[in-house]
Structure formats: C-alpha cells, structure tokens
Design a protein around this motif. Structure first.
Motif, PDB file in Angstrom:
ATOM      1  N   MET A  57       7.942  -1.395  -4.007  1.00 41.96           N
ATOM      2  CA  MET A  57       7.556  -1.257  -2.611  1.00 41.96           C
ATOM      3  C   MET A  57       8.197  -0.003  -2.010  1.00 41.96           C
ATOM      4  SD  MET A  57       5.957  -3.915  -3.258  1.00 41.96           S
ATOM      5  CE  MET A  57       4.926  -3.999  -1.833  1.00 41.96           C
ATOM      6  N   ASP A  58       7.429   0.705  -1.173  1.00 39.45           N
ATOM      7  CA  ASP A  58       7.969   1.896  -0.516  1.00 39.45           C
ATOM      8  C   ASP A  58       8.720   1.504   0.755  1.00 39.45           C
ATOM      9  OD1 ASP A  58       6.093   1.495   1.549  1.00 39.45           O
ATOM     10  OD2 ASP A  58       4.809   3.153   0.924  1.00 39.45           O
ATOM     11  N   ASP A  59       9.167   2.484   1.531  1.00 40.06           N
ATOM     12  CA  ASP A  59       9.971   2.216   2.728  1.00 40.06           C
ATOM     13  C   ASP A  59       9.205   1.491   3.828  1.00 40.06           C
ATOM     14  OD1 ASP A  59      12.260   3.300   1.648  1.00 40.06           O
ATOM     15  OD2 ASP A  59      11.978   5.267   2.578  1.00 40.06           O
ATOM     16  N   ASP A  60       7.878   1.453   3.721  1.00 39.42           N
ATOM     17  CA  ASP A  60       7.064   0.732   4.695  1.00 39.42           C
ATOM     18  C   ASP A  60       6.646  -0.638   4.160  1.00 39.42           C
ATOM     19  OD1 ASP A  60       5.844   0.517   7.221  1.00 39.42           O
ATOM     20  OD2 ASP A  60       3.913   1.177   6.414  1.00 39.42           O
ATOM     21  N   GLY A  61       7.204  -1.043   3.008  1.00 40.88           N
ATOM     22  CA  GLY A  61       6.875  -2.331   2.414  1.00 40.88           C
ATOM     23  C   GLY A  61       5.548  -2.340   1.680  1.00 40.88           C
ATOM     24  N   LYS A  62       5.002  -1.159   1.412  1.00 46.51           N
ATOM     25  CA  LYS A  62       3.698  -1.060   0.755  1.00 46.51           C
ATOM     26  C   LYS A  62       3.859  -0.806  -0.734  1.00 46.51           C
ATOM     27  CE  LYS A  62       1.335   0.743   4.823  1.00 46.51           C
ATOM     28  NZ  LYS A  62       0.622   1.890   5.411  1.00 46.51           N
ATOM     29  N   GLY A  63       2.932  -1.362  -1.491  1.00 40.72           N
ATOM     30  CA  GLY A  63       2.906  -1.134  -2.924  1.00 40.72           C
ATOM     31  C   GLY A  63       1.477  -0.951  -3.393  1.00 40.72           C
ATOM     32  N   MET A  64       1.312  -0.295  -4.533  1.00 45.49           N
ATOM     33  CA  MET A  64      -0.003  -0.089  -5.117  1.00 45.49           C
ATOM     34  C   MET A  64       0.105  -0.209  -6.626  1.00 45.49           C
ATOM     35  SD  MET A  64      -2.612   3.165  -5.062  1.00 45.49           S
ATOM     36  CE  MET A  64      -1.991   3.944  -6.544  1.00 45.49           C
ATOM     37  N   LEU A  65      -0.926  -0.788  -7.229  1.00 45.20           N
ATOM     38  CA  LEU A  65      -1.006  -0.891  -8.680  1.00 45.20           C
ATOM     39  C   LEU A  65      -2.419  -0.520  -9.097  1.00 45.20           C
ATOM     40  CD1 LEU A  65       0.251  -1.793 -11.414  1.00 45.20           C
ATOM     41  CD2 LEU A  65      -0.716  -4.055 -10.940  1.00 45.20           C
ATOM     42  N   THR A  66      -2.531   0.334 -10.095  1.00 47.13           N
ATOM     43  CA  THR A  66      -3.830   0.730 -10.619  1.00 47.13           C
ATOM     44  C   THR A  66      -4.095  -0.026 -11.916  1.00 47.13           C
ATOM     45  OG1 THR A  66      -3.614   2.933  -9.651  1.00 47.13           O
ATOM     46  CG2 THR A  66      -5.231   2.666 -11.410  1.00 47.13           C
ATOM     47  N   ILE A  67      -5.271  -0.680 -11.968  1.00 45.12           N
ATOM     48  CA  ILE A  67      -5.656  -1.428 -13.160  1.00 45.12           C
ATOM     49  C   ILE A  67      -7.081  -1.029 -13.549  1.00 45.12           C
ATOM     50  CG2 ILE A  67      -4.141  -3.397 -12.711  1.00 45.12           C
ATOM     51  CD1 ILE A  67      -6.613  -4.905 -11.655  1.00 45.12           C
ATOM     52  N   THR A  68      -7.457  -1.392 -14.773  1.00 42.29           N
ATOM     53  CA  THR A  68      -8.830  -1.221 -15.239  1.00 42.29           C
ATOM     54  C   THR A  68      -9.295  -2.542 -15.840  1.00 42.29           C
ATOM     55  OG1 THR A  68      -7.979  -0.346 -17.326  1.00 42.29           O
ATOM     56  CG2 THR A  68      -8.680   1.261 -15.669  1.00 42.29           C
ATOM     57  N   LYS A  69     -10.588  -2.680 -15.994  1.00 44.53           N
ATOM     58  CA  LYS A  69     -11.198  -3.918 -16.474  1.00 44.53           C
ATOM     59  C   LYS A  69     -10.582  -4.405 -17.777  1.00 44.53           C
ATOM     60  CE  LYS A  69     -15.271  -3.455 -18.159  1.00 44.53           C
ATOM     61  NZ  LYS A  69     -16.703  -3.240 -18.355  1.00 44.53           N
ATOM     62  N   ASP A  70     -10.217  -3.496 -18.665  1.00 42.89           N
ATOM     63  CA  ASP A  70      -9.654  -3.918 -19.949  1.00 42.89           C
ATOM     64  C   ASP A  70      -8.329  -4.654 -19.782  1.00 42.89           C
ATOM     65  OD1 ASP A  70      -8.658  -1.331 -19.156  1.00 42.89           O
ATOM     66  OD2 ASP A  70      -7.762  -1.117 -21.138  1.00 42.89           O
TER      67      ASP A  70
END
Length: 128
Positions: free
Chosen positions: A57-70
């Motif tokens: 999580m960043d300083d604003d409490g946000k997170g991101m995850l990149t995924i693909t169908k596989d």
C-alpha cells in the motif's frame, strides 16, 4: 480514437493485463499504510485458491496488482471465464482483514482499456 474512448474487450479472447486497484483506510478515514501493511490477492476455486500476487500500500492506502487470465485459470478451473477475487490484509504476519469474494469479476464490463491494460477498482475498505 481519442484518449477518452472506452473500449469494451473480451478478456477470454485476449490475455490482457488486468490492473486491480483498492484502497484501505482506518475507521477514522486515514489511509492504512506502513512498511508492514501488505495485501495478498487470491482467486477463489473449489479445490485450491490461486495466489495472484501481493500489493504494497502507498501513503494514501492505495494498492494495485496486475494479473492476466493465465493466473486465475488453473488446472482445477481450466474453463473459468472470470476470476473470483478476494484479498487478505496483513500487518506483518498478522491477518487483520479478509474481504468478501467478488464472484465472477467481469472486468471487461466495468473498465476502460488503457495502454497498460484494463483497470478495475475494487473500492475502499475500512480496516479496524
């Protein structure tokens, strides 16, 4: 085509990147952040859940995850069209929150295609 054009895609036909976003906040609305705060994301399956990755999580409490169908189409669910996403938040090794499962997350119905893939915002979650 201008940059604001929304493109609806079928992720079954393309193995595009799906960028999952979420935000974690404390009950008082402040962002949940810190070096020890991390979030593991899974695809629920009948036999064994697929681990999709980890968000910091960043300083604003946000997170991101990149995924693909596989990532979510595994041996125990080879015909799974959409992922059943849930996540678990940890403070170090201690589990402090587990989300509901977002069944059949139909990302192509909810998001725009950008240069770096499809973006889907799971929302903001209050973690006590």
């Amino acid at each position: 085509m201008d940059k604001n054009t929304t493109i609806i895609i079928n992720i079954m036909d393309l193995n595009v990147k799906v960028n999952l976003h979420l935000r974690l906040v404390k009950p008082n609305g402040e962002p949940l952040k810190g070096m020890a705060i991390h979030t593991k994301v899974y695809d629920f399956d009948v036999n064994e859940d697929d681990y999709l990755g980890n968000m910091v999580m960043d300083d604003d409490g946000k997170g991101m995850l990149t995924i693909t169908k596989d990532k979510w189409q595994s041996i125990d669910s080879p015909n799974e069209k959409y992922p059943d996403i849930y996540f678990v938040v940890y403070n170090g090794d201690e589990e402090i929150f587990k989300s509901k499962t977002f069944d059949d997350l139909q990302v192509e119905d909810s998001t725009a295609m950008k240069d770096d893939g499809v973006h889907f915002d799971l929302g903001t979650f209050v973690v006590a």
